[in-house]
Every structure is written in C-alpha cells, then in structure tokens.
Write an enzyme that holds these catalytic residues in place. Structure first.
Site, PDB file in Angstrom:
ATOM      1  N   CYS A  54       8.250   5.098 -10.267  1.00 33.11           N
ATOM      2  CA  CYS A  54       8.139   6.232 -11.521  1.00 33.11           C
ATOM      3  C   CYS A  54       6.852   6.664 -11.858  1.00 33.11           C
ATOM      4  CB  CYS A  54       8.517   5.391 -12.657  1.00 33.11           C
ATOM      5  SG  CYS A  54       8.222   3.810 -12.968  1.00 33.11           S
TER       6      CYS A  54
ATOM      7  N   GLY B 153       9.412  10.067  -8.977  1.00 31.37           N
ATOM      8  CA  GLY B 153      10.525   9.636  -9.296  1.00 31.37           C
ATOM      9  C   GLY B 153      11.516  10.862  -9.491  1.00 31.37           C
TER      10      GLY B 153
ATOM     11  N   ASN C 260       5.465   2.172 -15.681  1.00 27.96           N
ATOM     12  CA  ASN C 260       5.262   2.382 -14.180  1.00 27.96           C
ATOM     13  C   ASN C 260       4.868   1.057 -13.605  1.00 27.96           C
ATOM     14  OD1 ASN C 260       4.869   3.197 -11.770  1.00 27.96           O
ATOM     15  ND2 ASN C 260       2.982   4.196 -12.144  1.00 27.96           N
ATOM     16  N   GLY C 261       5.635   0.285 -12.648  1.00 27.33           N
ATOM     17  CA  GLY C 261       5.269  -0.828 -12.149  1.00 27.33           C
ATOM     18  C   GLY C 261       6.343  -1.745 -12.192  1.00 27.33           C
TER      19      GLY C 261
ATOM     20  N   CYS D 109      -3.203  -0.064  -5.594  1.00 31.42           N
ATOM     21  CA  CYS D 109      -2.362  -0.234  -4.497  1.00 31.42           C
ATOM     22  C   CYS D 109      -2.727   0.882  -3.496  1.00 31.42           C
ATOM     23  CB  CYS D 109      -0.971   0.236  -5.141  1.00 31.42           C
ATOM     24  SG  CYS D 109       0.218   0.672  -3.649  1.00 31.42           S
TER      25      CYS D 109
ATOM     26  N   TYR E 206       0.089   7.590   0.425  1.00 30.57           N
ATOM     27  CA  TYR E 206       1.129   8.158   0.297  1.00 30.57           C
ATOM     28  C   TYR E 206       1.719   8.519  -0.943  1.00 30.57           C
ATOM     29  CZ  TYR E 206       6.303   8.920   0.387  1.00 30.57           C
ATOM     30  OH  TYR E 206       7.474   9.423   0.042  1.00 30.57           O
TER      31      TYR E 206
ATOM     32  N   SER F 267       3.525  14.515   3.006  1.00 30.32           N
ATOM     33  CA  SER F 267       2.423  13.779   2.593  1.00 30.32           C
ATOM     34  C   SER F 267       1.301  13.436   3.892  1.00 30.32           C
ATOM     35  CB  SER F 267       2.707  12.381   2.058  1.00 30.32           C
ATOM     36  OG  SER F 267       3.614  11.572   3.081  1.00 30.32           O
TER      37      SER F 267
ATOM     38  N   ASP G 150       2.430  10.248  11.059  1.00 27.75           N
ATOM     39  CA  ASP G 150       3.028   9.920   9.761  1.00 27.75           C
ATOM     40  C   ASP G 150       2.136   9.075   9.054  1.00 27.75           C
ATOM     41  OD1 ASP G 150       5.242   9.993   7.927  1.00 27.75           O
ATOM     42  OD2 ASP G 150       6.738   9.023   9.317  1.00 27.75           O
ATOM     43  N   ASP G 151       2.525   8.649   8.037  1.00 26.83           N
ATOM     44  CA  ASP G 151       1.705   7.664   6.975  1.00 26.83           C
ATOM     45  C   ASP G 151       2.248   6.292   7.100  1.00 26.83           C
ATOM     46  OD1 ASP G 151       4.096   7.913   5.566  1.00 26.83           O
ATOM     47  OD2 ASP G 151       3.239   9.795   4.540  1.00 26.83           O
TER      48      ASP G 151
ATOM     49  N   CYS H 224       6.676  -5.490  -1.310  1.00 29.91           N
ATOM     50  CA  CYS H 224       5.991  -5.132  -2.458  1.00 29.91           C
ATOM     51  C   CYS H 224       6.770  -5.740  -3.656  1.00 29.91           C
ATOM     52  CB  CYS H 224       5.576  -3.857  -2.625  1.00 29.91           C
ATOM     53  SG  CYS H 224       4.498  -3.316  -3.919  1.00 29.91           S
TER      54      CYS H 224
ATOM     55  N   CYS I  67      -5.320  -3.299  -2.849  1.00 31.55           N
ATOM     56  CA  CYS I  67      -4.026  -4.353  -2.596  1.00 31.55           C
ATOM     57  C   CYS I  67      -3.695  -3.797  -1.275  1.00 31.55           C
ATOM     58  CB  CYS I  67      -2.935  -4.128  -3.692  1.00 31.55           C
ATOM     59  SG  CYS I  67      -1.635  -5.032  -3.394  1.00 31.55           S
TER      60      CYS I  67
ATOM     61  N   CYS J  72       1.251  -5.284   1.404  1.00 29.95           N
ATOM     62  CA  CYS J  72       2.111  -5.068   2.290  1.00 29.95           C
ATOM     63  C   CYS J  72       1.711  -5.180   3.750  1.00 29.95           C
ATOM     64  CB  CYS J  72       2.859  -3.768   1.915  1.00 29.95           C
ATOM     65  SG  CYS J  72       1.817  -2.333   1.808  1.00 29.95           S
TER      66      CYS J  72
END
Length: 459
Positions: free
Chosen positions: A11, A37, A111-112, A245, A251, A292, A354-355, A391, A446, A449
């Site tokens: 979001c 979103g 958001n989160g 993050c 991305y 992206s 790609d990312d 995540c 962070c 992941c």
C-alpha cells in the site's frame, strides 16, 4: 517486473492539511502512488465538523469521479491505495478505515505490517473488541479507543508504543492530522509544503504530482500532530538504527522518487553497473524486464559497452493474472501483459536483466517468450541477491518453502529451472555498497529477505 505471483508492496498513503482542495490533491497524490497498490483506493476528507469519505475496489481513476470528489469537502484529507492477497475478499479491508469513538470520528491509513498484530488482536478479543476487517490497521484503532488517555493528542503517541513492525501511519480526526513512522523506518514517509498546506506521502513522486516542495522525511520513531495551532512533534521510541526496506530502492519505489535522500533512478543504474562488474555475460544486447528493471539494465549495458534494446514490451492495460481460473488462461494473461519483439530478439544472445526472482514462475515465462521470439541465448542477471526468506513488514511475498532460492541453492540449477543459459545474482556486498552510499551514520537497510536478519522481534 513482478507479477502477482511474485512480490508486491501492499500500500501507499497520502495526506493533506489546510488546503481548500484537499481531496483533489489526495486524488492526484494517490494516482502517483498507484504502483504501490492497485486493488483498492480510498479518501477521507474533513470539513472541520464531519467526515466525507469514499473507497472501493479498483484503480484510483476508476474509484473516483468528479462528482464523488466534489462531495469530499474539506481542507484536510488522507488517502490510501492497497493490494490484497490472492483469495482475499478485499472490499471490507479497503482503507482508510473510518470509526466512531468517544472523541468523535477517526480515520486511519497504514502502510506496513505489524508483527505483533495477532497477539494484540487476541488480547483485544478477550477484552470484548469486535473486529470488522482482517487488517493490522484496525488493531491500531481498537488500541486507541481503549486508551486511558482522554485526548487524541495524548492517546495516539501512547498507542504507538504498543505496536511493533513496520508502519507509515496517518490518522485523522475532524480537526487534527497525526503522522508517524515505525521505530526502524522500514517504510518511507516524506513531508512537503504547498503554500500554507502540509502534505505527507509514501514517496516524493507524489509530492511532485501536486507541486508540493519536499520538506523532510519523517524520522524513525517520530510522530507529528498537525492542527490549527501548528505542528507538534515528539517521539514514541528512541531513534534506533534506521532499517529502510532495501526493496524500496531496488523495486517498489517509482524511479523518479527520492528515498532517504537518494535518487531511486541513480541507485538502480548503479546496481546494474555493479552487477555487470561482478557478473558480466558475453552477449549481443541487454534487455530489461519492464518497467522497474530498466534503470539496472541501462547501467549494466553502459558498464559493458553493449547495446540496450527494447526487446520486451509491456501492455499497461492488462490486469492482475492470478485471478484467472485456469493455468492456460493465466499463461495467456502473461502473454497479454508482455510481448517479445522478434525483430530485435531473433538470432541474438540476450542478457535479460530483472530486479529479483521470488518463485521463478514469471522468470520462466519471460525466458520462454524470448526463446519463442528466436533468442539464440538467454543469460539472466538479477540486480539483487537471492531472495531466501519471507518478509513480515508489509510485502506480499511467498512462504519460505515456495522461494526459488530454497528449492535450488545453486545458480546453475536455478537457471536451468527457468530455462536460462546462465543465471547470476548481485552479491549482498555489492548491493550494500551501492545502497550505503550517502547513508547517514547509524543507518542501514533491511536485508532480511536476503539474509534472514530481521531488525525486529517477529513474535
């Protein structure tokens, strides 16, 4: 480019205080944040006496018409765009959430993801709370309603001490706007000024969309209360190491945004250059998975001195593919979303940039598209390390056992599983070196992941 079978930010939030066209500005701000979103959108406006709000499933331009915006009267507004997960009904979870409580009306946009949401929800159930949605956001509202503090200005900062995880948070009463960021700064949140108005947004691209001037970022553990008396600021937590993050820069964020003071476009190009230095491929051209990954592909091509070509074209009007009821239809939807340009691809050795790779299903399909278009070789290069862990901070990501990196530990085997001639990832050190350029002292990103080192307790 990650499809719905891959990874998504859940979001984005936007708010305005003290502007006669608050709802209109919020509409344009949400439109700029649409990439964060695409399932639902909502706006709540206040005229100082009562709320006027509208939210529904769909894109921002589909949810709001001129007539609807004209009904959202007031000089203060907050808005939200969100994704839901596959199989989620979604409608009741659309935000901002609106509540009645002892101090009046309350709207909340978040958001989160709260890692202690289930724990707090169970305690609230035992105390008699009745929940109407499945969102973490409603937990915040119930905690606020049960606060021993009588005034919103005192209760809101107190509630933040009870929640853990990631949150870029906007709350609004009839006369006050409350802004807060989690103690680790996992999600971005920026402040801007437009004349006498204050604007807050998940990304600076949304500030630009309404012609607001960037002011500053909200600090980790900080809250702001904005009303007719001005701006109060305070802390609900001592400043800890900022842990933004890493995928915001890799991305999620729009390329024209600035995150933590850095140009997203410039960071992605440098990730591509670093990837080329680490994992060069002998090829005729570089092709990006749109959109992206384009900056990283440009950086990769520039570093190696080989052409960048538009070998894949994205159709922006195709919706989410996971809702298709059969595998054949899902495959068809992927073909509608992306097409390979045979005149560019045929007979060429391709580096596909790609990312990230999560489950690998999208990568396999894209490599297949290039093969069908006549590619002689396809070498896949990823501008981030292997995604090995899920995540818990607001990204819709596969379970650990579904991640491709946990099914194929070696790049060679993983590359074969997606049909590539070779596959290589950017190293964690290489990515960190790029992301840490210009980073303030005591801050980091962070990388959970990638390495399983989470900045918070997971409960």
């Amino acid at each position: 480019m990650m499809s719905s079978s891959e990874m998504r930010e859940k979001c984005g939030v936007f708010g305005v205080f003290n502007h006669p066209l608050a709802a209109d500005l919020t509409y344009y701000g949400l439109h700029a944040l649409q990439h964060r979103g695409q399932e639902s959108a909502g706006i709540v406006a206040s005229d100082g006496e009562r709320f006027h709000f509208h939210k529904a499933l769909g894109l921002v331009t589909h949810v709001f018409t001129r007539d609807i915006l004209d009904r959202l009267r007031g000089t203060m507004a907050i808005g939200h765009v969100r994704y839901g997960s596959a199989g989620e009904s979604g409608g009741q979870n659309s935000q901002p959430l609106v509540f009645k409580y002892r101090a009046g009306d309350l709207a909340v946009a978040h958001n989160g993801s709260l890692v202690n949401a289930a724990y707090e929800r169970e305690l609230l159930h035992q105390q008699g709370s009745i929940f109407q949605t499945a969102t973490d956001t409603e937990v915040i509202a119930h905690l606020l309603a049960r606060s021993a503090k009588q005034h919103f200005s005192e209760a809101a900062p107190e509630v933040l001490k009870k929640i853990q995880g990631s949150f870029a948070l906007l709350m609004m009463t009839e006369k006050q706007l409350f802004v807060a960021l989690d103690r680790h700064g996992l999600r971005p949140l920026s402040l801007g000024k437009l004349g006498d108005a204050i604007v807050v947004a998940s990304e600076t691209c949304a500030l630009n969309a309404v012609d607001a001037t960037y002011w500053r970022d909200v600090e980790p553990g900080e809250w702001l209360l904005i009303d007719e008396d001005g701006i109060q600021t305070g802390r609900f937590a001592e400043a800890e190491k900022k842990s933004l993050c890493s995928f915001e820069l890799v991305y999620f964020a729009r390329a024209d945004s600035k995150i933590d003071g850095k140009s997203v476009l410039a960071v992605r190009k440098e990730l591509g250059r670093t990837l080329a230095r680490e994992r060069a491929a002998d090829a005729d051209m570089v092709v990006a998975v749109p959109e992206s990954s384009v900056p990283a592909a440009l950086g990769y091509a520039e570093q190696l001195g080989i052409p960048y070509e538009l070998g894949l074209i994205k159709n922006p009007y195709v919706g989410r593919t996971f809702i298709e009821p059969t595998q054949d239809l899902r495959e068809l939807a992927v073909r509608l979303k992306l097409s390979a340009v045979r005149e560019v691809i045929e007979g060429k050795r391709i580096v596909l940039v790609d990312d990230s790779i999560v489950r690998g299903t999208t990568s396999k399909r894209i490599v297949g598209l290039l093969r069908e278009a006549g590619a002689k070789e396809v070498h896949v290069r990823i501008s981030s390390p292997m995604v090995k862990d899920p995540c818990y901070y607001g990204i819709d990501m596969a379970d650990k056992e579904e991640l491709l990196a946990n099914r194929w530990a070696e790049e060679e085997a993983m590359g074969a599983s997606i049909g590539a001639d070779s596959l290589a990832f950017l190293s964690e050190r290489g990515m960190s070196d790029v992301l840490n350029i210009g980073l303030s002292e005591g801050s980091h990103h962070c990388l959970a992941c990638f390495n399983g080192q989470y900045p918070t307790q997971l409960y």
